[in-house]
Design an enzyme around this catalytic site. Structure first.
Site, PDB file in Angstrom:
ATOM      1  CB  THR A 323      -0.921   0.033   1.228  1.00  0.00           C
ATOM      2  OG1 THR A 323      -0.121   0.194   2.407  1.00  0.00           O
ATOM      3  CG2 THR A 323      -1.758  -1.231   1.325  1.00  0.00           C
ATOM      4  CB  SER A 324       1.553   3.917  -1.803  1.00  0.00           C
ATOM      5  OG  SER A 324       2.063   5.243  -1.877  1.00  0.00           O
ATOM      6  N   PRO A 325       0.396   5.790   0.639  1.00  0.00           N
ATOM      7  CG  PRO A 325       1.617   7.257   2.011  1.00  0.00           C
ATOM      8  CD  PRO A 325       1.694   5.905   1.327  1.00  0.00           C
ATOM      9  CG  ASP A 440       5.361   4.862  -0.878  1.00  0.00           C
ATOM     10  OD1 ASP A 440       4.679   5.528  -1.674  1.00  0.00           O
ATOM     11  OD2 ASP A 440       4.893   3.936  -0.193  1.00  0.00           O
TER      12      ASP A 440
END
Length: 759
Positions: A323-325, A440
């Protein structure tokens, strides 16, 4: 865990080892003493404990299967905010320079009111992960509190999870690899986390009361994306078709409510999103987006009539691996503005220009605005669920409170694969794509993701990896399709580089079961793990008539990097290359937790669960080349705390105000449970605190102006809210501690800006 400058770290590792061996040969092992942190978990006010059945509704007694023994607690774990390498991006140049937001340990205790010794504690730390040394320290600290704690808290029922923030101080981990970029281990950094975690448990323990638990879900559609969709697509189509998204969008909440007066004690949530909103060029300590979410929630509800005064909001990590923000996607920062290559996240064949974009990526603030927004989105969803009607929640019921923990050596664990073949895990190793980093935080030089063949990276790195340790043919075969860059699991000089012994832990309350994962499970890996256990629990009627609810929390207890599916492993992007124990890592975890699941039943097996081989504790044997503070001195004709640059007399809402002070090294006093920076408001002739170190909009920055003279300066900046009280007088306050030349005495001091008016 991103690796922005892994190439530098590799070279540093080789050089450091040569230096270490030479130093040891000539001078012996370095010694590092514990420092006085002004933070003793034994020194805490003891509030009156509520008797087990005090003020319960008429007829509510131990036979009510909806009642549990509940406690929540919170304590400061902020380590040294300057001069220590930050943990997460593995960039030796990312060294702390100040504080954006304090870090905390949040503790949640759930126990059986019939058998109070049956309980567990779930810790949510604002750290990159759990850790072997940290967990040993916490368990030892609980033992030192005496029999009231030693008899009920131990190996099997203490879960130590990290929010996976990449913005905290490092140098506290047990194994050598993460110590390389931080120049070793630092006792002050380690002890701040341990003492704060123990204090948070003590506060939760001393506030135990009878209460109820309920479980709810809400979608958070705009706070995470998948950063490795190419690898995710390698999973079987029929499996992917069961899910709407390639990341989990559900935020899971457990609400803690006291039975006697109905007050809400806290919430514990799980949602998967990397703690990489703050970028690799950030040097201010913070809890990243989950720290923001927790702080916003706690402050939003603090004055509500239905909330206890010591309310705690825990925002735990879930199957976070891929996952990534950075929810706007990954783009080339090379002037082209194009999207990065889908398969290997490169731009024109180069890795470094590819960067993920957060919601406010155009704001040049090291990711702070994007971080706050991703945290706010998690908070907003959690708050909406918290405020929703009771029909949105399912009561957690059933008496069994169970916990289990065992260690397993994954360097050579043989088990039956789901396809009935016998397979084996491998000694830990990291692949070439590990060095490529992620969108990221991209890696350096010419490492690339999606690298399964003969790596074509600079041949220097082939020499480097051979110098560290050349993997055997058996090791290479065991890890196939992973081309091994760092054979870390077979290096024991000067001590272990990464763990080979992993934690296996499960927790249960009623129909809720928690998988405590030591690694970062990818989206599909977490789904498979939860589904496998849920199927077994359903078949065995583990939770009787109630449908079992499984959540996954981590990275916890240790840090075993990533857990990908076999299909994702075969693609060898960053997550697959960082799956330490080979292609069968996930199935090994599933195999063991399935085998141990019966120990969570109301009638567990009579044969004790094997404890397994204990991992080493390197706290007192780790190397450290981190220099201590020698002394502080003010400039000539100045005193500590003097204002060097004053605030303006009038400040407009929505702008920033800064004052500069004669400073001293913040490492002299971590000011745990206190603050370096304050905004004070003049109210009826008295100065009262308006903001402190916990507030996102108050920034504390320190810089050394002369190493020879020992002088330094501090900037305190307040981002004045748009809704600040017009016509009100404020001032900025600095609280510091200086180390005296010669004696080494630590002397406290304060500094104040002049009064200014928001108008």
């Amino acid at each position: 865990m991103a690796r922005t400058h892994i190439a530098t770290a590799l070279a540093a590792a080789c050089f450091a080892l040569l230096v270490v061996f030479q130093l040891v040969e000539n001078f012996g092992w370095p010694s590092v003493g514990f420092l006085n942190l002004h933070h003793d978990p034994k020194e805490v006010d003891s509030p009156s404990q509520i008797p087990i059945y005090a003020d319960l509704p008429e007829g509510s007694r131990a036979n009510d299967g909806s009642l549990y023994l509940l406690g929540v607690g919170k304590a400061d774990i902020t380590g040294p905010v300057v001069e220590i390498n930050m943990m997460g991006y593995a960039d030796p140049n990312q060294v702390g320079s100040g504080l954006r937001q304090r870090l905390y340990s949040r503790s949640f205790i759930i126990g059986d009111i019939r058998n109070p010794e049956e309980r567990f504690v779930y810790l949510v730390l604002d750290t990159q992960s759990g850790d072997t040394a940290i967990r040993y320290g916490i368990l030892n600290g609980l033992q030192e509190l005496g029999p009231e704690y030693a008899t009920v808290y131990g190996q099997k029922n203490v879960a130590v999870t990290g929010t996976h923030s990449h913005s905290g101080p490092g140098a506290w981990l047990n194994y050598l690899l993460p110590q390389i970029t931080s120049r070793g281990f630092h006792k002050q950094s380690y002890q701040a986390i341990v003492d704060g975690a123990v204090l948070s448990i003590r506060r939760a323990h001393e506030n135990l009361s009878v209460g109820r638990l309920s479980f709810g879900l809400i979608e958070v559609k705009d706070a995470n994306i998948n950063r490795s969709p190419y690898a995710y697509l390698a999973n079987p189509l029929e499996e992917r078709q069961k899910y709407e998204h390639d990341v989990d969008k559900s935020l899971t909440m457990v609400k803690f409510q006291r039975a006697g007066d109905g007050l809400n004690l806290g919430v514990l949530t799980w949602f998967p999103v990397h703690g990489t909103s703050m970028l690799g060029n950030n040097t201010l300590i913070s809890g990243d987006n989950k720290g923001v979410a927790a702080d916003l929630f706690e402050k939003d509800v603090k004055d509500r009539q239905d909330v206890a005064s010591d309310f705690v909001a825990g925002f735990s990590q879930a199957n976070v691996g891929d996952t990534s923000p950075n929810v706007l996607g990954a783009y080339c920062e090379d002037g082209s503005g194009e999207e990065c290559d889908f398969e290997d996240s490169t731009c024109g064949g180069r890795n470094q220009p590819c960067h993920g974009r957060g919601p406010h990526f155009r704001t040049k603030d090291q990711g702070a605005a994007s971080c706050f927004e991703i945290g706010r989105r998690q908070f907003a969803a959690a708050k909406e669920l918290f405020d929703s009607t009771e029909d949105k929640f399912t009561p957690i019921t059933g008496h069994p409170i169970r916990s289990l923990h065992s260690f397993q050596d994954f360097s050579n664990f043989t088990f039956q694969h789901p396809n009935s073949s016998m397979v084996t895990t491998c000694p830990a190793a990291l692949g070439y794509s590990f060095a490529a980093g992620t969108t990221d935080g991209p890696g350096a030089f010419d490492f690339k993701q999606n690298n399964t063949g003969s790596p074509n990276a600079n041949p220097v790195w082939s020499v480097v990896k051979g110098f560290i340790h050349e993997p055997s043919e058996d090791q290479k075969a065991c890890h196939h399709d992973k081309p091994i860059l760092l054979d870390v699991g077979e290096i024991e000089s000067p001590y272990l580089w990464t763990p080979n012994i992993v934690d296996i832990q499960l927790l249960r309350v009623g129909q809720l079961l928690i998988i405590v994962s030591p690694g970062e499970a990818t989206t599909m890996a977490g789904r498979r793990w939860k589904e496998a256990l849920a199927s077994s629990a359903h078949t065995s009627a583990l939770t009787s008539d109630a449908e079992p609810i499984f959540v996954l929390g981590g990275p916890a207890n240790s840090y075993t990097h990533y857990i990908s599916t076999e299909e994702e492993y075969g693609i060898q992007r960053y997550e697959g290359a960082s799956t330490l124990y080979g292609p069968h890592t996930l199935n090994a975890y599933i195999n063991l937790t399935l085998a141990y699941l019966p120990y969570l039943s109301s009638q567990p097996p009579s044969m004790p669960l094997p404890a397994g081989p204990f991992p080493p504790n390197h706290v007192n044997s780790s190397l450290s080349f981190i220099r201590s503070v020698l002394f502080d001195r003010p400039p000539f004709f100045k005193s500590f705390g003097d204002t060097l640059v004053e605030t303006p007399l009038n400040v407009a809402p929505g702008t920033t105000v800064t004052a500069t002070f004669v400073g001293a090294n913040p490492r002299n006093d971590l000011r745990l449970e206190k603050s370096y920076a304050l905004v004070e408001k003049l109210l009826d002739g008295t100065w009262v605190m308006e903001k402190d170190d916990s507030d996102w909009d108050l920034i504390f920055e320190w810089r050394r102006t002369s190493s020879v003279l020992g002088t330094s300066e501090v900037d305190i900046t307040w981002q004045v809210p748009d809704m600040a009280d017009a016509g009100t007088s404020y001032r900025l306050k600095y609280c510091g501690a200086a180390k005296t030349v010669g004696s080494g005495e630590i002397v406290q001091f304060e500094g104040m800006s002049r009064l200014f008016i928001v108008a």
